[in-house]
Design a protein around this motif. Structure first.
Motif, short mmCIF file in Angstrom:
data_model
loop_
_atom_site.label_atom_id
_atom_site.label_comp_id
_atom_site.label_asym_id
_atom_site.label_seq_id
_atom_site.Cartn_x
_atom_site.Cartn_y
_atom_site.Cartn_z
N GLU A 1 1.05 -1.40 0.01
CA GLU A 1 -0.24 -0.01 -0.08
C GLU A 1 1.18 0.81 0.05
O GLU A 1 0.50 2.26 -0.70
CB GLU A 1 -1.31 -0.24 1.33
CG GLU A 1 -1.88 -0.91 0.94
CD GLU A 1 -3.03 -0.42 2.59
OE1 GLU A 1 -4.02 -1.23 2.14
OE2 GLU A 1 -2.36 -0.78 3.34
N ASP A 2 1.82 1.23 0.65
CA ASP A 2 2.93 2.19 1.05
C ASP A 2 4.38 2.44 -0.46
O ASP A 2 4.68 3.54 -0.27
CB ASP A 2 3.66 2.43 2.29
CG ASP A 2 2.75 2.54 3.20
OD1 ASP A 2 1.53 3.18 3.05
OD2 ASP A 2 3.10 2.38 4.65
N ASP A 3 3.80 1.90 -1.42
CA ASP A 3 4.80 2.12 -2.86
C ASP A 3 3.98 2.81 -3.61
O ASP A 3 3.12 3.18 -3.45
CB ASP A 3 4.83 0.56 -3.33
CG ASP A 3 5.17 -0.35 -2.74
OD1 ASP A 3 6.57 0.05 -1.78
OD2 ASP A 3 5.15 -1.61 -3.50
N THR A 4 5.02 3.52 -3.60
CA THR A 4 4.66 4.75 -4.78
C THR A 4 4.17 4.53 -5.80
O THR A 4 4.43 3.20 -6.94
CB THR A 4 6.37 5.53 -4.86
OG1 THR A 4 6.84 6.10 -4.09
CG2 THR A 4 6.07 6.65 -6.84
N ALA A 5 3.09 5.14 -6.03
CA ALA A 5 2.27 4.02 -7.59
C ALA A 5 2.58 5.55 -8.96
O ALA A 5 2.88 5.30 -9.87
CB ALA A 5 0.33 4.52 -7.52
N SER A 6 2.49 6.81 -8.19
CA SER A 6 2.76 8.15 -9.35
C SER A 6 3.47 8.90 -8.58
O SER A 6 3.44 8.65 -7.72
CB SER A 6 1.16 8.12 -9.59
OG SER A 6 0.48 7.22 -10.96
N ILE A 7 4.58 9.50 -9.85
CA ILE A 7 4.74 10.85 -9.34
C ILE A 7 3.91 11.99 -10.40
O ILE A 7 4.02 11.16 -11.67
CB ILE A 7 5.88 11.51 -9.81
CG1 ILE A 7 6.80 9.57 -8.98
CG2 ILE A 7 7.03 12.40 -9.32
CD1 ILE A 7 8.13 9.74 -9.53
N ILE A 8 3.27 12.92 -9.29
CA ILE A 8 2.84 13.85 -9.99
C ILE A 8 2.80 14.79 -10.39
O ILE A 8 3.04 15.38 -9.15
CB ILE A 8 0.72 13.50 -9.77
CG1 ILE A 8 -0.01 12.48 -9.45
CG2 ILE A 8 -0.19 15.06 -10.26
CD1 ILE A 8 -0.02 11.26 -10.67
N TYR A 9 3.13 15.61 -11.66
CA TYR A 9 3.66 16.47 -11.38
C TYR A 9 2.83 17.94 -11.69
O TYR A 9 1.68 17.93 -12.46
CB TYR A 9 4.97 16.59 -13.15
CG TYR A 9 5.82 16.45 -12.65
CD1 TYR A 9 6.64 17.02 -12.16
CD2 TYR A 9 6.21 14.73 -13.07
CE1 TYR A 9 8.41 16.20 -12.28
CE2 TYR A 9 7.12 14.41 -12.05
CZ TYR A 9 8.26 15.08 -12.18
OH TYR A 9 9.31 14.21 -11.32
N THR A 10 2.99 19.14 -11.23
CA THR A 10 1.52 20.22 -11.18
C THR A 10 1.88 20.74 -12.27
O THR A 10 2.62 20.59 -13.45
CB THR A 10 2.30 20.55 -10.19
OG1 THR A 10 3.70 21.52 -9.92
CG2 THR A 10 1.83 19.82 -8.39
#
Length: 242
Positions: free
Chosen positions: A176-185
């Protein structure tokens, strides 16, 4: 009235088992495999079962091309069924998706690639043509979004479908705590900033979103914001598919 038992129609942690995208997709495929999941207007819909098949294919293709768990994969293109499959193919095997807004300029995309150092780019035909001037700044492995044709990085690799389907997927447990996405603003106050979001960040929001926006299995949703936009991703991607 189909809404008399709405509480039973909510998908909860008891249904999913845990707050991860592999758990979410498995739950939906188990319940709705033959039901239509998504489509472009005027085209034949993809069922949940077809999405699962495409997810397996793209995940094996990524493995064949050398994308290890925790590698970063940029997704750049407008919303479509293949975008859906590509996202799950990335995150379901512990890779990290970097979904970019389609209207980011080539300069912004170049800066983002320099910042997060992605290993793979999955990109639409139109977007790839738009980025011709920064081709040397893009990842070494490039896959076409519409049909998953390998545009770069496949030299010397047998890319026939039967060979791809024989690839062994990585045996990795997605937490659950694994990074799924890096969202760029959107970068309205300066250069885009990358925000790491875990599986639980994104899936928990979708589960809790049902308390203020109920979705019945007979509902249809028209998506017009980019799926890479985190609001659209939560309400019209994760919640709808769940």
């Amino acid at each position: 009235c189909p809404y008399w038992n709405l509480e039973k129609n909510l998908e909860t942690i008891e249904d999913l088992g845990k707050y991860t995208f592999p758990a979410l997709l498995a739950n939906s495929v188990k319940k709705f495999a033959m039901s239509n999941a998504c489509t472009l207007v005027g085209e034949k819909p993809w069922t949940y079962g077809k999405i699962a098949e495409k997810v397996e294919y793209v995940a094996k293709l990524l493995t064949l091309l050398g994308a290890e768990p925790y590698s970063k994969v940029v997704l750049l293109g407008n919303g479509c069924p293949s975008w859906v499959a590509a996202y799950f193919a990335v995150v379901n095997y512990a890779r990290i998706a970097v979904p970019l807004l389609p209207d980011f300029s080539p300069v912004e995309i170049e800066n983002i690639c320099a910042h997060c150092k992605p290993d793979v780019l999955i990109i639409s035909k139109a977007q790839y043509k738009r980025l011709e001037k920064i081709a040397d700044k893009l990842p070494g492995v490039i896959i076409q979004l519409e049909d998953f044709e390998v545009l770069a990085g496949g030299d010397g690799i047998n890319l026939k479908q039967e060979n791809i389907m024989n690839v062994q997927l990585p045996c990795v447990e997605v937490a659950e705590d694994d990074t799924a996405s890096i969202i760029y603003t959107s970068g309205t106050t300066g250069r885009s900033k990358g925000v790491e979001l875990s599986h639980k960040n994104l899936v928990w929001n979708a589960v809790q979103g049902q308390t203020c926006h109920r979705i019945n299995k007979m509902d249809r949703c028209l998506s017009f914001l980019p799926i890479s936009h985190v609001y659209e991703f939560t309400v019209d991607f994760t919640m709808q598919l769940m």
